[in-house]
Design a protein around this motif. Structure first.
Motif, PDB file in Angstrom:
ATOM      1  N   PHE A   1      -1.647  -1.275  -4.007  1.00  0.00           N
ATOM      2  CA  PHE A   1      -2.559  -0.145  -3.923  1.00  0.00           C
ATOM      3  C   PHE A   1      -1.722   1.131  -3.868  1.00  0.00           C
ATOM      4  O   PHE A   1      -0.756   1.193  -3.101  1.00  0.00           O
ATOM      5  CB  PHE A   1      -3.420  -0.216  -2.660  1.00  0.00           C
TER       6      PHE A   1
ATOM      7  N   HIS B   1       0.862  -1.183   0.000  1.00  0.00           N
ATOM      8  CA  HIS B   1       0.000   0.000   0.000  1.00  0.00           C
ATOM      9  C   HIS B   1       0.898   1.233   0.000  1.00  0.00           C
ATOM     10  O   HIS B   1       1.774   1.354   0.867  1.00  0.00           O
ATOM     11  CB  HIS B   1      -0.871   0.055   1.267  1.00  0.00           C
TER      12      HIS B   1
ATOM     13  N   LEU C   1      -8.879   2.807  -7.239  1.00  0.00           N
ATOM     14  CA  LEU C   1      -8.799   2.574  -5.808  1.00  0.00           C
ATOM     15  C   LEU C   1     -10.123   2.901  -5.142  1.00  0.00           C
ATOM     16  O   LEU C   1     -10.538   2.250  -4.189  1.00  0.00           O
ATOM     17  CB  LEU C   1      -7.676   3.429  -5.209  1.00  0.00           C
ATOM     18  N   LYS C   2     -10.804   3.910  -5.687  1.00  0.00           N
ATOM     19  CA  LYS C   2     -12.156   4.232  -5.261  1.00  0.00           C
ATOM     20  C   LYS C   2     -13.061   4.127  -6.483  1.00  0.00           C
ATOM     21  O   LYS C   2     -12.677   4.567  -7.575  1.00  0.00           O
ATOM     22  CB  LYS C   2     -12.237   5.638  -4.674  1.00  0.00           C
TER      23      LYS C   2
ATOM     24  N   HIS D   1      -5.732   0.224  -7.906  1.00  0.00           N
ATOM     25  CA  HIS D   1      -5.671  -1.075  -7.229  1.00  0.00           C
ATOM     26  C   HIS D   1      -5.271  -2.093  -8.291  1.00  0.00           C
ATOM     27  O   HIS D   1      -5.946  -2.224  -9.316  1.00  0.00           O
ATOM     28  CB  HIS D   1      -7.059  -1.379  -6.628  1.00  0.00           C
TER      29      HIS D   1
ATOM     30  N   GLN E   1      -1.938   5.738  -4.391  1.00  0.00           N
ATOM     31  CA  GLN E   1      -2.751   6.921  -4.678  1.00  0.00           C
ATOM     32  C   GLN E   1      -2.346   7.608  -5.975  1.00  0.00           C
ATOM     33  O   GLN E   1      -3.160   8.293  -6.585  1.00  0.00           O
ATOM     34  CB  GLN E   1      -2.672   7.904  -3.504  1.00  0.00           C
TER      35      GLN E   1
ATOM     36  N   TYR F   1       0.332   5.222   0.183  1.00  0.00           N
ATOM     37  CA  TYR F   1      -0.645   6.302   0.332  1.00  0.00           C
ATOM     38  C   TYR F   1      -0.049   7.632  -0.109  1.00  0.00           C
ATOM     39  O   TYR F   1      -0.096   8.631   0.599  1.00  0.00           O
ATOM     40  CB  TYR F   1      -1.149   6.354   1.777  1.00  0.00           C
TER      41      TYR F   1
ATOM     42  N   ALA G   1      -5.245   6.956  -8.700  1.00  0.00           N
ATOM     43  CA  ALA G   1      -5.331   6.071  -7.537  1.00  0.00           C
ATOM     44  C   ALA G   1      -5.756   4.693  -8.033  1.00  0.00           C
ATOM     45  O   ALA G   1      -6.850   4.530  -8.580  1.00  0.00           O
ATOM     46  CB  ALA G   1      -6.338   6.626  -6.537  1.00  0.00           C
TER      47      ALA G   1
END
Length: 239
Positions: free
Chosen positions: A192, A170, A236-237, A223, A194, A172, A221
């Protein structure tokens, strides 16, 4: 009077890539090496490489010499072999390589997260990962971080930096370096981040270099996961 010296030791961060071998079978190695070099010739030839032998295989000097010959014939920059019960340090040095212990704190690398002692050996592979490693400072060029579990980075990852984890990764923040998840073969591992601007992204040995990353996902962002042998990108979102 100041003493004259002809050498000086200096601490410096050097990035090395660990090449994990799952077999010493030469036919399989030749085929996989040729495929990897065809996909990413410059990266594999330029980086210093530490060879990590399969722990379940007891390697003879002859077998290891043939593996080294296959790698060197492809201009790979071998510098050392990871300490292993598969072969003795004396044999490694006889072949002209050094021996290193992966996860050492020397050189400023973040150590591998240790496996919790209270976990039973019979647990499934996914459950027996080491503890999550959290990094809250920028990872700069030349640094390499390895986690035996998941790896969480709360700051930017610079070009030339390398993240390796046996579980998920991850980030961020902005991912500009290399991210290699599932390095022990866990195909369920994911990446993951951003902001995707990576030099290389890999999951369980399946990888994409910067030139092969979908243009539509750059600076997004993202995944990243595996579907069979295909790398899948999703927001990611949800959009």
């Amino acid at each position: 009077m100041e003493e004259n010296t002809v050498l000086e030791f200096r601490g410096r961060m050097l990035m090395m890539t660990v090449l994990h071998l799952k077999t010493l079978a030469l036919d399989a190695l030749h085929a996989q090496l040729d495929k990897s070099l065809e996909e990413s010739p410059d990266w594999l030839r330029d980086v210093p490489i530490v060879l990590d032998l399969p722990p379940q295989v007891e390697a003879s000097v002859v077998e290891l010499a043939l593996v080294l010959e296959a790698l060197r014939a492809r201009d790979m920059n071998l510098v050392a072999v990871a300490a292993s019960s598969a072969i003795s340090e004396q044999d490694i040095r006889a072949l002209g390589l050094g021996m290193v212990t992966l996860g050492s704190q020397r050189g400023g690398n973040v150590p591998r997260a240790e496996k919790r002692a209270d976990k039973p050996e019979a647990e499934p592979a996914a459950a027996s990962r080491g503890e999550t490693l959290v990094i809250d400072q920028p990872v700069r060029s030349g640094q390499q971080i390895y986690s035996r579990g998941d790896l969480i980075v709360l700051a930017p990852v610079g070009t030339g930096a390398e993240l390796l984890a046996e579980g998920h990764i991850h980030v961020y923040s902005n991912l500009r370096g290399r991210a290699l998840a599932g390095v022990r073969g866990d195909t369920s591992a994911r990446v993951f981040c951003q902001q995707l601007n990576a030099e290389l992204v890999s999951i369980a040995g399946h990888y994409r270099v910067a030139e092969d990353l979908p243009e539509s996902w750059r600076n997004q962002a993202v995944h990243i996961s595996l579907d069979g042998e295909a790398m899948q990108f999703s927001p990611l979102k949800p959009r």
